[in-house]
Design an enzyme around this catalytic site. Structure first.
Site, PDB file in Angstrom:
ATOM      1  N   HIS A  10       3.480  -3.554  -2.287  1.00 41.00           N
ATOM      2  CA  HIS A  10       3.252  -3.041  -0.941  1.00 41.00           C
ATOM      3  C   HIS A  10       3.703  -4.084   0.078  1.00 41.00           C
ATOM      4  O   HIS A  10       3.145  -5.181   0.141  1.00 41.00           O
ATOM      5  CB  HIS A  10       1.769  -2.722  -0.721  1.00 41.00           C
ATOM      6  CG  HIS A  10       1.271  -1.592  -1.570  1.00 41.00           C
ATOM      7  ND1 HIS A  10      -0.058  -1.461  -1.906  1.00 41.00           N
ATOM      8  CD2 HIS A  10       1.908  -0.545  -2.153  1.00 41.00           C
ATOM      9  CE1 HIS A  10      -0.217  -0.373  -2.656  1.00 41.00           C
ATOM     10  NE2 HIS A  10       0.962   0.192  -2.817  1.00 41.00           N
TER      11      HIS A  10
ATOM     12  N   MET B 281      -5.767  -4.145  -2.895  1.00 37.28           N
ATOM     13  CA  MET B 281      -6.897  -3.343  -2.438  1.00 37.28           C
ATOM     14  C   MET B 281      -6.594  -1.859  -2.607  1.00 37.28           C
ATOM     15  O   MET B 281      -5.447  -1.432  -2.519  1.00 37.28           O
ATOM     16  CB  MET B 281      -7.187  -3.642  -0.967  1.00 37.28           C
ATOM     17  CG  MET B 281      -8.405  -2.909  -0.414  1.00 37.28           C
ATOM     18  SD  MET B 281      -8.716  -3.309   1.315  1.00 37.28           S
ATOM     19  CE  MET B 281     -10.142  -2.265   1.647  1.00 37.28           C
TER      20      MET B 281
ATOM     21  N   ASP C 160      -4.238   2.739  -5.294  1.00 34.29           N
ATOM     22  CA  ASP C 160      -2.868   3.139  -5.581  1.00 34.29           C
ATOM     23  C   ASP C 160      -2.455   2.608  -6.944  1.00 34.29           C
ATOM     24  O   ASP C 160      -2.620   1.424  -7.237  1.00 34.29           O
ATOM     25  CB  ASP C 160      -1.920   2.613  -4.493  1.00 34.29           C
ATOM     26  CG  ASP C 160      -0.498   3.137  -4.666  1.00 34.29           C
ATOM     27  OD1 ASP C 160      -0.339   4.244  -5.206  1.00 34.29           O
ATOM     28  OD2 ASP C 160       0.444   2.428  -4.242  1.00 34.29           O
TER      29      ASP C 160
ATOM     30  N   SER D   7      -0.274  -5.295  -4.745  1.00 39.22           N
ATOM     31  CA  SER D   7      -0.394  -5.235  -3.284  1.00 39.22           C
ATOM     32  C   SER D   7      -0.863  -6.591  -2.770  1.00 39.22           C
ATOM     33  O   SER D   7      -0.180  -7.587  -2.964  1.00 39.22           O
ATOM     34  CB  SER D   7      -1.349  -4.102  -2.882  1.00 39.22           C
ATOM     35  OG  SER D   7      -1.379  -3.949  -1.475  1.00 39.22           O
ATOM     36  N   THR D   8      -2.023  -6.657  -2.142  1.00 42.50           N
ATOM     37  CA  THR D   8      -2.507  -7.900  -1.547  1.00 42.50           C
ATOM     38  C   THR D   8      -2.595  -9.010  -2.594  1.00 42.50           C
ATOM     39  O   THR D   8      -3.248  -8.868  -3.615  1.00 42.50           O
ATOM     40  CB  THR D   8      -3.897  -7.688  -0.920  1.00 42.50           C
ATOM     41  OG1 THR D   8      -3.852  -6.568  -0.049  1.00 42.50           O
ATOM     42  CG2 THR D   8      -4.326  -8.916  -0.141  1.00 42.50           C
TER      43      THR D   8
END
Length: 355
Positions: free
Chosen positions: A200, A293, A296, A174-175
């Site tokens: 993401h 973050m 997930d 993600s991030t």
């Protein structure tokens, strides 16, 4: 008393500034430091008090957002979130912003204030909190340590199809993941088992992102389409706004791309992909969870581990945000914790080496 996250909003639309202010004001841990309608005014104001997070538009008068982002990262690095429309024509320049050091992309409000506050405000709040925790040192391009970086010579598709394809590598991030995936994929040879990825990212950006990865890697990298085969030398990126899971197609693997509710606030969800890999591939899989973050993918990676897959988490020192790997480690689903630049050394580099 915990210090609030100070946010500076830079957007030439007064309506967007109002909507973002209203959304972020719902969270007691966030405060709006200031807003500005263009980067030059913002820079002058920011030097009086530096914010914790900047939310930045792309297309603005006097200076565009990417140029301003580069100025920030060069002169006073700060976590920057790009607030962009979902226009496909703007996807490439938004990816340029990620390459320049932006932490994340969020969707520019497309609906009325009331609808936005009900539907999208939680996503904006999560993005700001993730950005505030970002390790900016790891937003810069990382050099590969003790790994070959030469792109392998092409191998014919016919030869790859003759090999067993019942091996798969599943990756979730993600991030900070856009940069991490560049490091990971560019170090892998075209003989590597098929790769399935959830990053993401909003819809309409993943196709451009996959195209960029395709240009810097020996692999064939593309946005996944429903029914795509998982083949050696191919990496399939889950489309933004859709879930992706692994399925078996005869003796080989393929992907199913589908609509569905948000899972752990996300669509695509890493958990959805990892759980399907656990069920379909079992010990013939490798799972990799990287910077991001939240949690997930943590449960899904545990299920992969329990099914006999080899599981790897990116270590804290190389993560932009050590959220997803940390949660996976806490659940006990991780076999190894390694730095980003060493993950490829733990993965099979050919079908023959996939044991």
């Amino acid at each position: 008393m915990t210090k609030k996250i100070q946010v500076f909003i830079v957007d030439d639309s007064a309506v967007v500034r109002q909507v973002l202010q209203a959304a972020l004001s719902q969270d007691p841990d966030i405060a709006i430091l200031a807003t500005a309608q263009d980067p030059l005014f913002a820079w002058d104001r920011m030097q009086r008090q530096w914010p914790d997070v900047v939310i930045l538009d792309i297309e603005m008068p006097r200076m565009d957002g990417v140029t301003f982002l580069r100025k920030i990262m060069q002169e006073h690095p700060l976590p920057v979130i790009i607030c962009s429309s979902l226009a496909e024509t703007g996807a490439q320049i938004t990816l340029d912003a990620l390459a320049a050091g932006a932490v994340q992309i969020i969707q520019k409000p497309q609906t009325g204030l009331k609808d936005f506050l009900q539907k999208d405000a939680p996503e904006i709040i999560r993005a700001v909190k993730a950005a505030a925790r970002a390790n900016l040192r790891n937003m810069r391009p990382q050099r590969l340590a003790s790994l070959e970086t030469t792109i392998a010579a092409p191998v014919s598709a016919d030869l790859l199809l003759q090999k067993s394809t019942e091996k798969v590598i599943a990756v979730g991030t993600s991030t900070g993941g856009t940069q991490a995936l560049e490091v990971l994929l560019r170090a892998l040879p075209v003989t590597v088992p098929g790769i399935v990825v959830v990053q993401h990212m909003p819809e309409k950006f993943t196709a451009a992102f996959a195209a960029r990865l395709n240009t810097i890697s020996a692999l064939e990298v593309r946005e996944a389409r429903d029914g795509d085969r998982v083949l050696p030398g191919r990496a399939l990126i889950a489309p933004g706004g859709k879930h992706m899971r692994l399925i078996r197609s005869g003796a080989q693997f393929a992907v199913q791309v589908f609509d569905g509710p948000l899972v752990k606030y996300h669509r695509p969800s890493v958990d959805v992909l990892f759980r399907s890999v656990a069920q379909v591939a079992g010990r013939n899989a490798w799972g990799v969870i990287m910077t991001g973050m939240g949690d997930d993918g943590a449960q899904g990676l545990l299920e992969m581990h329990q099914a006999g897959a080899r599981t790897i988490a990116q270590d804290e020192s190389s993560c932009v945000v050590f959220g997803m790997p940390k949660e996976a480690i806490k659940l006990g689903g991780v076999d190894e914790v390694v730095a980003l630049t060493h993950i490829t050394s733990r993965l099979p580099r050919s079908i023959e080496g996939a044991r």
